[in-house]
Design a protein around this motif. Sequence first.
Motif, PDB file in Angstrom:
ATOM      1  N   LEU A 163       0.868  -1.178   0.000  1.00 15.47           N
ATOM      2  CA  LEU A 163       0.000   0.000   0.000  1.00 15.47           C
ATOM      3  C   LEU A 163       0.899   1.220   0.000  1.00 15.47           C
ATOM      4  O   LEU A 163       1.755   1.360   0.866  1.00 15.47           O
ATOM      5  CB  LEU A 163      -0.889   0.038   1.251  1.00 15.47           C
ATOM      6  CG  LEU A 163      -1.977  -1.015   1.386  1.00 15.47           C
ATOM      7  CD1 LEU A 163      -2.829  -0.726   2.622  1.00 15.47           C
ATOM      8  CD2 LEU A 163      -2.849  -1.073   0.148  1.00 15.47           C
ATOM      9  N   LEU A 164       0.720   2.092  -0.999  1.00 15.15           N
ATOM     10  CA  LEU A 164       1.496   3.331  -1.034  1.00 15.15           C
ATOM     11  C   LEU A 164       0.813   4.357  -0.146  1.00 15.15           C
ATOM     12  O   LEU A 164      -0.366   4.661  -0.342  1.00 15.15           O
ATOM     13  CB  LEU A 164       1.588   3.888  -2.460  1.00 15.15           C
ATOM     14  CG  LEU A 164       2.340   3.074  -3.493  1.00 15.15           C
ATOM     15  CD1 LEU A 164       2.494   3.877  -4.776  1.00 15.15           C
ATOM     16  CD2 LEU A 164       3.692   2.631  -2.983  1.00 15.15           C
ATOM     17  N   PRO A 165       1.532   4.911   0.823  1.00 17.07           N
ATOM     18  CA  PRO A 165       0.940   5.918   1.713  1.00 17.07           C
ATOM     19  C   PRO A 165       0.493   7.162   0.948  1.00 17.07           C
ATOM     20  O   PRO A 165       0.946   7.428  -0.168  1.00 17.07           O
ATOM     21  CB  PRO A 165       2.086   6.261   2.671  1.00 17.07           C
ATOM     22  CG  PRO A 165       3.039   5.119   2.574  1.00 17.07           C
ATOM     23  CD  PRO A 165       2.910   4.592   1.175  1.00 17.07           C
ATOM     24  N   TYR A 166      -0.368   7.941   1.578  1.00 17.59           N
ATOM     25  CA  TYR A 166      -0.797   9.218   0.997  1.00 17.59           C
ATOM     26  C   TYR A 166       0.366  10.193   0.898  1.00 17.59           C
ATOM     27  O   TYR A 166       0.463  10.952  -0.056  1.00 17.59           O
ATOM     28  CB  TYR A 166      -1.914   9.852   1.846  1.00 17.59           C
ATOM     29  CG  TYR A 166      -3.248   9.194   1.667  1.00 17.59           C
ATOM     30  CD1 TYR A 166      -4.079   9.542   0.607  1.00 17.59           C
ATOM     31  CD2 TYR A 166      -3.691   8.219   2.554  1.00 17.59           C
ATOM     32  CE1 TYR A 166      -5.314   8.940   0.437  1.00 17.59           C
ATOM     33  CE2 TYR A 166      -4.924   7.618   2.392  1.00 17.59           C
ATOM     34  CZ  TYR A 166      -5.730   7.981   1.336  1.00 17.59           C
ATOM     35  OH  TYR A 166      -6.952   7.377   1.163  1.00 17.59           O
ATOM     36  N   ASN A 167       1.240  10.188   1.890  1.00 17.28           N
ATOM     37  CA  ASN A 167       2.391  11.083   1.883  1.00 17.28           C
ATOM     38  C   ASN A 167       3.260  10.766   0.660  1.00 17.28           C
ATOM     39  O   ASN A 167       3.704   9.624   0.492  1.00 17.28           O
ATOM     40  CB  ASN A 167       3.196  10.914   3.175  1.00 17.28           C
ATOM     41  CG  ASN A 167       4.409  11.805   3.221  1.00 17.28           C
ATOM     42  OD1 ASN A 167       5.404  11.535   2.564  1.00 17.28           O
ATOM     43  ND2 ASN A 167       4.307  12.874   3.988  1.00 17.28           N
ATOM     44  N   THR A 168       3.498  11.772  -0.176  1.00 19.41           N
ATOM     45  CA  THR A 168       4.204  11.525  -1.442  1.00 19.41           C
ATOM     46  C   THR A 168       5.654  11.105  -1.232  1.00 19.41           C
ATOM     47  O   THR A 168       6.176  10.300  -2.007  1.00 19.41           O
ATOM     48  CB  THR A 168       4.135  12.758  -2.360  1.00 19.41           C
ATOM     49  OG1 THR A 168       4.650  13.893  -1.662  1.00 19.41           O
ATOM     50  CG2 THR A 168       2.710  13.031  -2.804  1.00 19.41           C
ATOM     51  N   THR A 169       6.309  11.631  -0.200  1.00 19.61           N
ATOM     52  CA  THR A 169       7.696  11.241   0.072  1.00 19.61           C
ATOM     53  C   THR A 169       7.756   9.757   0.422  1.00 19.61           C
ATOM     54  O   THR A 169       8.561   9.005  -0.131  1.00 19.61           O
ATOM     55  CB  THR A 169       8.282  12.081   1.221  1.00 19.61           C
ATOM     56  OG1 THR A 169       8.210  13.460   0.866  1.00 19.61           O
ATOM     57  CG2 THR A 169       9.720  11.696   1.514  1.00 19.61           C
TER      58      THR A 169
END
Length: 170
Positions: A86-92
């Motif tokens: 799962l890719l977090p919402y935080n772009t970094t």
Amino acid sequence: MIALCLIVGDSTGVGTASALAAQGVRCEIHARVGASSAEVAKTWKGSPPVARALLAIGSNDPTNPSLTRNLVFVRQRVTAARVTWLLPYNTTAARVVARVATTFGDQIVPLSFQPSTDRVHPRSYRPVAASLGWKDVSGCRHIVSTKSADVARQARPIEPRQRATVILMQ
């Protein structure tokens, strides 16, 4: 036989596990609300091979300079036919997670496509669970006993002391 699925990580993993359970998919879960990548790397020691694994790590420590190292360390302990992150919402954090996933040839599910009120958790985990495509294996679950064959041969019926989710590979 191998277990059906594994979920490792933070609250996004907990939420996804709940949504999968509502679809009839039961997974082994090693996830905790508020877990950082360092905590997961330190406390999760790995598990037996699984058919599918979901890694939900990085949402709680997106600026951690050791994030990449922690993610790689956890990923190296996963043995699965298919691994999804799962890719977090935080772009970094999402860039770091995507880079690690790509290195291992894993799949990704970006949370950023889901509506969120706090930019950490989706409003609903149902679309996240559906995007994994794991519902098709929910019918392959069986209760198995951890008792040895000798004990199982005794005359009296034996109830399983532990339950496991397994998939029959053909």
